[in-house]
Design an enzyme around this catalytic site. Structure first.
Site, PDB file in Angstrom:
ATOM      1  N   LYS A   9     -42.752 118.399  30.430  1.00  0.00           N
ATOM      2  CA  LYS A   9     -43.537 117.282  30.951  1.00  0.00           C
ATOM      3  C   LYS A   9     -42.727 116.514  32.020  1.00  0.00           C
ATOM      4  CE  LYS A   9     -45.746 116.742  26.380  1.00  0.00           C
ATOM      5  NZ  LYS A   9     -46.035 115.770  25.304  1.00  0.00           N
ATOM      6  N   TYR A  49     -55.584 118.457  27.270  1.00  0.00           N
ATOM      7  CA  TYR A  49     -55.496 117.705  26.011  1.00  0.00           C
ATOM      8  C   TYR A  49     -56.877 117.389  25.426  1.00  0.00           C
ATOM      9  CZ  TYR A  49     -50.406 116.902  26.098  1.00  0.00           C
ATOM     10  OH  TYR A  49     -49.033 117.047  26.041  1.00  0.00           O
ATOM     11  N   PHE A  57     -54.365 107.070  22.372  1.00  0.00           N
ATOM     12  CA  PHE A  57     -53.338 107.291  23.395  1.00  0.00           C
ATOM     13  C   PHE A  57     -53.758 108.315  24.451  1.00  0.00           C
ATOM     14  CE2 PHE A  57     -52.375 109.899  19.639  1.00  0.00           C
ATOM     15  CZ  PHE A  57     -52.349 111.169  20.193  1.00  0.00           C
ATOM     16  N   ARG A  85     -42.638 126.304  18.466  1.00  0.00           N
ATOM     17  CA  ARG A  85     -42.858 124.956  17.920  1.00  0.00           C
ATOM     18  C   ARG A  85     -41.638 124.488  17.117  1.00  0.00           C
ATOM     19  NH1 ARG A  85     -47.436 121.740  19.082  1.00  0.00           N
ATOM     20  NH2 ARG A  85     -47.364 121.008  16.934  1.00  0.00           N
ATOM     21  N   THR A  91     -43.563 116.369  16.584  1.00  0.00           N
ATOM     22  CA  THR A  91     -44.173 115.616  17.692  1.00  0.00           C
ATOM     23  C   THR A  91     -43.423 114.310  17.970  1.00  0.00           C
ATOM     24  OG1 THR A  91     -46.307 116.549  17.103  1.00  0.00           O
ATOM     25  CG2 THR A  91     -46.340 114.557  18.462  1.00  0.00           C
ATOM     26  N   ARG A 102     -36.743 118.274  20.938  1.00  0.00           N
ATOM     27  CA  ARG A 102     -37.087 116.846  20.868  1.00  0.00           C
ATOM     28  C   ARG A 102     -36.062 116.059  20.047  1.00  0.00           C
ATOM     29  NH1 ARG A 102     -43.460 118.004  19.726  1.00  0.00           N
ATOM     30  NH2 ARG A 102     -44.235 117.985  21.874  1.00  0.00           N
ATOM     31  N   ASN A 112     -41.891 112.735  24.862  1.00  0.00           N
ATOM     32  CA  ASN A 112     -41.226 113.771  24.054  1.00  0.00           C
ATOM     33  C   ASN A 112     -40.967 115.069  24.811  1.00  0.00           C
ATOM     34  OD1 ASN A 112     -43.806 114.774  24.056  1.00  0.00           O
ATOM     35  ND2 ASN A 112     -44.123 114.660  21.848  1.00  0.00           N
ATOM     36  N   HIS A 115     -44.232 120.376  25.827  1.00  0.00           N
ATOM     37  CA  HIS A 115     -45.456 120.783  25.123  1.00  0.00           C
ATOM     38  C   HIS A 115     -45.326 122.239  24.710  1.00  0.00           C
ATOM     39  CE1 HIS A 115     -49.690 121.602  24.244  1.00  0.00           C
ATOM     40  NE2 HIS A 115     -49.496 122.732  24.912  1.00  0.00           N
TER      41      HIS A 115
END
Ligand code: IDP
Ligand code: MG
Length: 151
Positions: A9, A49, A57, A85, A91, A102, A112, A115
């Site tokens: 991101k 998303y 959010f 993941r 998250t 993260r 964070n 993705h």
């Protein structure tokens, strides 16, 4: 072979974490089959998303994703969706284990840095949203026989 969609991101890009993140997937033994740097539009971020559109959010999240460059990637390998993941961590970086991306590199949930697709269906949809089929590169990677132990 299984594929997943991974994106760094804008916060990860601006913080100079591209090579750090790439190296974690690369050293693990996953294979990079597509990569590009893009600034997604807000409309595109909302598509990405769409599952979260009822969340409070959502607007801020889509505004943030479209605020700057994103490194979009497709990684391939056995179990790459689930293990990707795991490499990324929970998250909320406050809950991510040390050793995860993260956990090691982020502090708050709204920033964070990365993705990753959360399952086979979303992986398929996200790869299709971000990449044209011809942008996925087919090649033999030399270390594969050492990573998987097959000829
Ligand atoms: P994931 O990125 O770990 O799959 P999701 O639940 O799919 O997490 O949420 C997508 C993104 O939305 C998260 O990575 C995070 O940036 C943001 N997000 C999730 N929950 C919150 C929240 O409670 N406040 C602000 N942002 C959030
Ligand atoms: Mg998600």
């Amino acid at each position: 072979m299984e594929r997943t969609f991974i994106a760094i991101k804008p916060d990860g890009v601006q913080r100079g974490l591209i090579s750090e993140i790439l190296s974690r997937f690369e050293r693990k033994g996953f294979k990079l089959v597509a990569i590009k740097i893009v600034v997604p539009s807000k409309d595109f971020a909302q598509k990405h998303y769409h599952d979260l559109k009822e969340r409070p959010f959502f607007n801020g999240l889509c505004g943030f994703l479209s605020s700057g460059p994103v490194v979009a990637m497709v990684w391939e390998g056995e179990g790459v969706i689930k293990y990707g993941r795991k490499l990324i961590g929970a998250t909320d970086p406050q809950k991510s284990e040390p050793g995860t991306i993260r956990g090691d590199l982020a502090v708050v949930v709204g920033r964070n840095i990365i993705h990753g697709s959360d399952g086979p269906e979303t992986a398929k949809d996200e790869i299709k949203l971000w990449f044209k089929p011809e942008e996925l590169v087919k090649y033999t990677s030399n270390p594969e026989k050492w990573i998987y132990g097959v000829n």
